[in-house]
Design a protein around this motif. Structure first.
Motif, PDB file in Angstrom:
ATOM      1  N   ILE A  53      50.425  13.233 -77.430  1.00 17.40           N
ATOM      2  CA  ILE A  53      51.359  13.030 -78.531  1.00 17.40           C
ATOM      3  C   ILE A  53      52.741  12.905 -77.916  1.00 17.40           C
ATOM      4  O   ILE A  53      53.214  13.794 -77.207  1.00 17.40           O
ATOM      5  CB  ILE A  53      51.315  14.202 -79.523  1.00 17.40           C
ATOM      6  CG1 ILE A  53      49.926  14.307 -80.124  1.00 17.40           C
ATOM      7  CG2 ILE A  53      52.349  14.000 -80.600  1.00 17.40           C
ATOM      8  CD1 ILE A  53      49.746  15.467 -81.043  1.00 17.40           C
ATOM      9  N   PHE A  54      53.389  11.786 -78.167  1.00 17.01           N
ATOM     10  CA  PHE A  54      54.727  11.559 -77.636  1.00 17.01           C
ATOM     11  C   PHE A  54      55.755  12.026 -78.655  1.00 17.01           C
ATOM     12  O   PHE A  54      55.697  11.688 -79.832  1.00 17.01           O
ATOM     13  CB  PHE A  54      54.938  10.077 -77.325  1.00 17.01           C
ATOM     14  CG  PHE A  54      54.090   9.584 -76.199  1.00 17.01           C
ATOM     15  CD1 PHE A  54      54.436   9.878 -74.889  1.00 17.01           C
ATOM     16  CD2 PHE A  54      52.941   8.835 -76.438  1.00 17.01           C
ATOM     17  CE1 PHE A  54      53.660   9.418 -73.854  1.00 17.01           C
ATOM     18  CE2 PHE A  54      52.168   8.381 -75.411  1.00 17.01           C
ATOM     19  CZ  PHE A  54      52.532   8.673 -74.096  1.00 17.01           C
ATOM     20  N   LYS A  55      56.739  12.789 -78.161  1.00 16.26           N
ATOM     21  CA  LYS A  55      57.817  13.250 -79.024  1.00 16.26           C
ATOM     22  C   LYS A  55      58.991  12.271 -78.919  1.00 16.26           C
ATOM     23  O   LYS A  55      59.302  11.795 -77.838  1.00 16.26           O
ATOM     24  CB  LYS A  55      58.302  14.629 -78.580  1.00 16.26           C
ATOM     25  CG  LYS A  55      57.597  15.763 -79.242  1.00 16.26           C
ATOM     26  CD  LYS A  55      58.205  17.039 -78.788  1.00 16.26           C
ATOM     27  CE  LYS A  55      58.561  17.887 -79.963  1.00 16.26           C
ATOM     28  NZ  LYS A  55      59.092  19.176 -79.566  1.00 16.26           N
ATOM     29  N   ASN A  56      59.633  12.028 -80.006  1.00 18.86           N
ATOM     30  CA  ASN A  56      60.810  11.168 -80.033  1.00 18.86           C
ATOM     31  C   ASN A  56      62.042  12.064 -79.862  1.00 18.86           C
ATOM     32  O   ASN A  56      62.422  12.772 -80.774  1.00 18.86           O
ATOM     33  CB  ASN A  56      60.862  10.404 -81.354  1.00 18.86           C
ATOM     34  CG  ASN A  56      61.968   9.363 -81.346  1.00 18.86           C
ATOM     35  OD1 ASN A  56      62.701   9.224 -80.377  1.00 18.86           O
ATOM     36  ND2 ASN A  56      62.056   8.629 -82.446  1.00 18.86           N
ATOM     37  N   ASN A  57      62.672  12.043 -78.695  1.00 16.36           N
ATOM     38  CA  ASN A  57      63.832  12.892 -78.400  1.00 16.36           C
ATOM     39  C   ASN A  57      65.121  12.085 -78.385  1.00 16.36           C
ATOM     40  O   ASN A  57      65.983  12.282 -77.537  1.00 16.36           O
ATOM     41  CB  ASN A  57      63.644  13.594 -77.053  1.00 16.36           C
ATOM     42  CG  ASN A  57      62.564  14.632 -77.091  1.00 16.36           C
ATOM     43  OD1 ASN A  57      62.344  15.235 -78.134  1.00 16.36           O
ATOM     44  ND2 ASN A  57      61.874  14.844 -75.985  1.00 16.36           N
ATOM     45  N   ASN A  58      65.292  11.170 -79.302  1.00 16.17           N
ATOM     46  CA  ASN A  58      66.480  10.319 -79.315  1.00 16.17           C
ATOM     47  C   ASN A  58      67.647  10.915 -80.083  1.00 16.17           C
ATOM     48  O   ASN A  58      68.744  10.403 -80.011  1.00 16.17           O
ATOM     49  CB  ASN A  58      66.146   8.960 -79.922  1.00 16.17           C
ATOM     50  CG  ASN A  58      65.242   8.161 -79.011  1.00 16.17           C
ATOM     51  OD1 ASN A  58      65.235   8.377 -77.809  1.00 16.17           O
ATOM     52  ND2 ASN A  58      64.482   7.243 -79.593  1.00 16.17           N
ATOM     53  N   GLY A  59      67.493  11.973 -80.836  1.00 16.60           N
ATOM     54  CA  GLY A  59      68.558  12.540 -81.657  1.00 16.60           C
ATOM     55  C   GLY A  59      69.395  13.558 -80.903  1.00 16.60           C
ATOM     56  O   GLY A  59      69.134  13.915 -79.756  1.00 16.60           O
ATOM     57  N   PHE A  60      70.457  14.031 -81.561  1.00 19.51           N
ATOM     58  CA  PHE A  60      71.319  15.070 -81.004  1.00 19.51           C
ATOM     59  C   PHE A  60      70.907  16.413 -81.579  1.00 19.51           C
ATOM     60  O   PHE A  60      70.517  16.516 -82.738  1.00 19.51           O
ATOM     61  CB  PHE A  60      72.786  14.810 -81.370  1.00 19.51           C
ATOM     62  CG  PHE A  60      73.365  13.595 -80.721  1.00 19.51           C
ATOM     63  CD1 PHE A  60      73.676  13.591 -79.372  1.00 19.51           C
ATOM     64  CD2 PHE A  60      73.606  12.450 -81.460  1.00 19.51           C
ATOM     65  CE1 PHE A  60      74.215  12.474 -78.774  1.00 19.51           C
ATOM     66  CE2 PHE A  60      74.141  11.327 -80.872  1.00 19.51           C
ATOM     67  CZ  PHE A  60      74.443  11.333 -79.521  1.00 19.51           C
ATOM     68  N   THR A  61      71.072  17.448 -80.775  1.00 15.63           N
ATOM     69  CA  THR A  61      70.795  18.797 -81.271  1.00 15.63           C
ATOM     70  C   THR A  61      72.018  19.322 -81.991  1.00 15.63           C
ATOM     71  O   THR A  61      73.123  18.792 -81.855  1.00 15.63           O
ATOM     72  CB  THR A  61      70.423  19.746 -80.122  1.00 15.63           C
ATOM     73  OG1 THR A  61      71.557  19.898 -79.269  1.00 15.63           O
ATOM     74  CG2 THR A  61      69.236  19.233 -79.328  1.00 15.63           C
ATOM     75  N   LEU A  62      71.838  20.376 -82.740  1.00 11.54           N
ATOM     76  CA  LEU A  62      72.946  20.994 -83.461  1.00 11.54           C
ATOM     77  C   LEU A  62      74.003  21.502 -82.490  1.00 11.54           C
ATOM     78  O   LEU A  62      75.200  21.367 -82.746  1.00 11.54           O
ATOM     79  CB  LEU A  62      72.416  22.138 -84.341  1.00 11.54           C
ATOM     80  CG  LEU A  62      73.461  22.868 -85.179  1.00 11.54           C
ATOM     81  CD1 LEU A  62      74.137  21.902 -86.137  1.00 11.54           C
ATOM     82  CD2 LEU A  62      72.825  24.018 -85.926  1.00 11.54           C
ATOM     83  N   ILE A  63      73.607  22.053 -81.371  1.00  9.39           N
ATOM     84  CA  ILE A  63      74.552  22.564 -80.370  1.00  9.39           C
ATOM     85  C   ILE A  63      75.402  21.426 -79.818  1.00  9.39           C
ATOM     86  O   ILE A  63      76.625  21.565 -79.675  1.00  9.39           O
ATOM     87  CB  ILE A  63      73.787  23.282 -79.221  1.00  9.39           C
ATOM     88  CG1 ILE A  63      73.008  24.482 -79.754  1.00  9.39           C
ATOM     89  CG2 ILE A  63      74.726  23.678 -78.104  1.00  9.39           C
ATOM     90  CD1 ILE A  63      73.872  25.594 -80.299  1.00  9.39           C
ATOM     91  N   VAL A 113      80.781  18.665 -79.625  1.00 11.42           N
ATOM     92  CA  VAL A 113      81.610  17.485 -79.865  1.00 11.42           C
ATOM     93  C   VAL A 113      82.684  17.787 -80.907  1.00 11.42           C
ATOM     94  O   VAL A 113      83.853  17.431 -80.738  1.00 11.42           O
ATOM     95  CB  VAL A 113      80.732  16.288 -80.300  1.00 11.42           C
ATOM     96  CG1 VAL A 113      81.577  15.143 -80.822  1.00 11.42           C
ATOM     97  CG2 VAL A 113      79.858  15.823 -79.152  1.00 11.42           C
ATOM     98  N   LEU A 114      82.327  18.448 -81.993  1.00 11.76           N
ATOM     99  CA  LEU A 114      83.304  18.823 -83.014  1.00 11.76           C
ATOM    100  C   LEU A 114      84.356  19.775 -82.465  1.00 11.76           C
ATOM    101  O   LEU A 114      85.538  19.684 -82.820  1.00 11.76           O
ATOM    102  CB  LEU A 114      82.605  19.432 -84.226  1.00 11.76           C
ATOM    103  CG  LEU A 114      81.843  18.449 -85.106  1.00 11.76           C
ATOM    104  CD1 LEU A 114      81.059  19.194 -86.175  1.00 11.76           C
ATOM    105  CD2 LEU A 114      82.779  17.449 -85.725  1.00 11.76           C
ATOM    106  N   LEU A 115      83.973  20.681 -81.594  1.00 14.00           N
ATOM    107  CA  LEU A 115      84.916  21.599 -80.973  1.00 14.00           C
ATOM    108  C   LEU A 115      85.913  20.841 -80.104  1.00 14.00           C
ATOM    109  O   LEU A 115      87.121  21.092 -80.175  1.00 14.00           O
ATOM    110  CB  LEU A 115      84.171  22.646 -80.136  1.00 14.00           C
ATOM    111  CG  LEU A 115      85.056  23.623 -79.379  1.00 14.00           C
ATOM    112  CD1 LEU A 115      85.712  24.585 -80.353  1.00 14.00           C
ATOM    113  CD2 LEU A 115      84.251  24.366 -78.342  1.00 14.00           C
TER     114      LEU A 115
END
Length: 110
Positions: A3-13, A18-20
């Motif tokens: 099963i391949f996971k799609n890891n293209n998104g950003f994590t909350l951290i 970036v917001l900081l």
């Protein structure tokens, strides 16, 4: 079966980091902009006085006498109605000799 996971998104951290960084940059730049605002307005007023002085000279060339006041320039079409004071609110005055100066707007205190 794999099963391949799609890891293209950003994590909350990652998003919070970036917001900081953006927040720190804003905290640094906004006070610098407000500090220089008065300098920008005074330079704008100096430029406006020079422009009005040029209009006074044009008026003198055409009418053979300096204008009585700033309203004479407006009446004859050398300035528009909204161009009678500096961007920072200082009043523009014309002397009897045709010299243009700016003065702080007088405030009434009651």
């Amino acid at each position: 079966m794999k099963i391949f996971k799609n890891n293209n998104g950003f994590t909350l951290i990652e998003m919070m980091i970036v917001l900081l960084v953006i927040s720190v940059l804003l905290i640094i730049t906004i006070p610098n902009i407000t500090k220089h605002n008065s300098k920008i307005n005074s330079k704008g007023c100096e430029a406006f006085v020079k422009m009005v002085q040029a209009q006074v000279q044009a008026y003198e060339i055409e009418k053979k006498e300096p204008p009585a006041d700033i309203q004479a320039l407006v009446k004859e079409g050398y300035l528009t109605e909204g161009e009678t004071s500096c961007p920072n609110g200082d009043l523009v005055r014309i002397s009897a000799e045709g010299e243009v100066t700016s003065a702080k707007k007088e405030t009434k205190s009651e």
